[in-house]
Design an enzyme around this catalytic site. Structure first.
Site, short mmCIF file in Angstrom:
data_model
loop_
_atom_site.label_atom_id
_atom_site.label_comp_id
_atom_site.label_asym_id
_atom_site.label_seq_id
_atom_site.Cartn_x
_atom_site.Cartn_y
_atom_site.Cartn_z
N LYS A 175 -2.54 5.40 -2.34
CA LYS A 175 -3.38 4.23 -2.05
C LYS A 175 -4.27 4.40 -0.80
O LYS A 175 -5.37 3.87 -0.75
CB LYS A 175 -2.53 2.98 -1.89
CG LYS A 175 -2.06 2.40 -3.22
CD LYS A 175 -1.20 1.18 -2.95
CE LYS A 175 -1.29 0.19 -4.08
NZ LYS A 175 -0.60 -1.07 -3.80
N ASP A 179 -4.49 -6.62 -4.64
CA ASP A 179 -3.16 -7.21 -4.41
C ASP A 179 -3.26 -8.62 -3.82
O ASP A 179 -2.54 -9.53 -4.23
CB ASP A 179 -2.34 -6.35 -3.43
CG ASP A 179 -2.00 -4.99 -4.02
OD1 ASP A 179 -2.01 -4.86 -5.25
OD2 ASP A 179 -1.72 -4.07 -3.24
#
Ligand code: ATR
Length: 297
Positions: free
Chosen positions: A79, A115
């Site tokens: 990520k 997210d």
């Protein structure tokens, strides 16, 4: 009901390819969620999963570009590392230092993080308003940081508690400066947690405590929970954590980790397709898969 086999025969030279990259990747639920959504909207897209080892990340991203992969999800352990291989990174992703979604915009790879949006939409779509609310966030790791950025902009006050106190304090300082909001960071002691919870309207668990196999663990004593509290646990394995069970039995509103998983997927889907995501279908697909795997509690 259309069958997966029929869907597969529709793949042609024009089909757009999306995928998730990570390591390990074999247990990912993302192909189930996204292929159900593509099929529901009759979009000529397909979604696959690729195991990419750390040392192969650069080649994988160059390959995705060459192969004109339309969209990627990025998961552990890439990520942050993926950022240096992209052409453009949206400002929230840059501030957080992580990317979970990439759009191939005519050959330029653009990184996003969904997210936080996923957490906010999961709360809002479950009837939890954020305006004027006091939120207590447990955890300042990757997920905690990502959702803190979006939530700090929406709520009245955000308190972050983390086992490593410094991480909570640093995150709170960044958010305070950036959004000029009431944000504080402190250590995740039982005493502080109990006291802060008395003031909170919404509790979010973004730590890994309660995750399989430690399914009997919770940071929160059941007696600290109240019916007028909303509890969101980001963990979806198990589907209902001890914290979620305790909150439910105390009469509190509970938003499960599956909601967050589906809504962050929905946000990626919308970046890639420009179509509103069929969230109900995506959620049902993941629940069906978990039931098939025997993971449902
Ligand atoms: P993720 O990407 O899922 O957020 P992570 O970045 O490893 O994963 O973060 C895990 C979070 O759970 C962190 O906030 C971690 O606290 P530390 O920052 O102190 O490591 C928290 N965590 C993990 N195990 C914990 C435990 N036993 N008690 C309290 N917090 C815990």
């Amino acid at each position: 009901m259309r069958l997966w086999g029929q869907f597969r025969t529709k793949i042609s030279g024009r089909t757009k390819v999306c995928c998730v990259i990570g390591d390990p990747i074999e247990h990912t639920l993302s192909p189930v969620i996204h292929n159900a959504a593509f099929e529901e909207l009759n979009l000529d897209f397909v979604y696959l999963a690729f195991r990419v080892r750390r040392e192969e990340l650069r080649d994988a991203i160059a390959g995705a570009k060459s192969l004109d992969i339309h969209g990627l999800n990025v998961t552990m352990p890439h990520k942050t590392a993926v950022m240096e291989h992209l052409d453009e990174i949206d400002s929230t992703s840059r501030s957080i230092g992580a990317v979970n979604t990439i759009l191939n915009a005519g050959g330029r790879l653009v990184g996003y993080i969904t997210d936080g949006v996923g957490a906010i939409n999961a709360l809002k779509e479950n009837g939890v308003g954020l305006e004027g609310k006091k939120m207590l966030l447990l955890g300042a790791g990757g997920a905690g940081k990502a959702i803190a950025f979006n939530l700090a902009q929406e709520v009245e006050e955000l308190k972050i508690l983390n086992r490593t106190t410094q991480k909570a304090k640093e995150l709170a300082e960044v958010l305070r400066k950036k959004f000029n909001k009431k944000v504080s960071g402190n250590s995740l002691s039982s005493e502080l947690l109990k006291n802060e919870l008395e003031e909170a309207d919404i509790l979010v668990n973004a730590t890994s405590v309660g995750m399989h196999p430690d399914v009997h663990q919770s940071l929160v004593d059941p007696s600290w929970l109240r019916p007028d509290l909303c509890v969101m646990d980001l963990i979806y394995n198990p589907l209902e954590t001890k914290l979620a069970k305790d909150a439910k039995s105390m009469g509190a509103k509970v938003v499960s980790g599956i909601e967050m998983l589906v809504y962050q997927g929905a946000a990626s889907f919308e970046i890639w397709t420009n179509h509103p995501a069929p969230v109900k279908v995506m959620k049902q697909a993941v629940l069906n898969k978990l039931s098939e795997l025997g993971t449902l509690s």
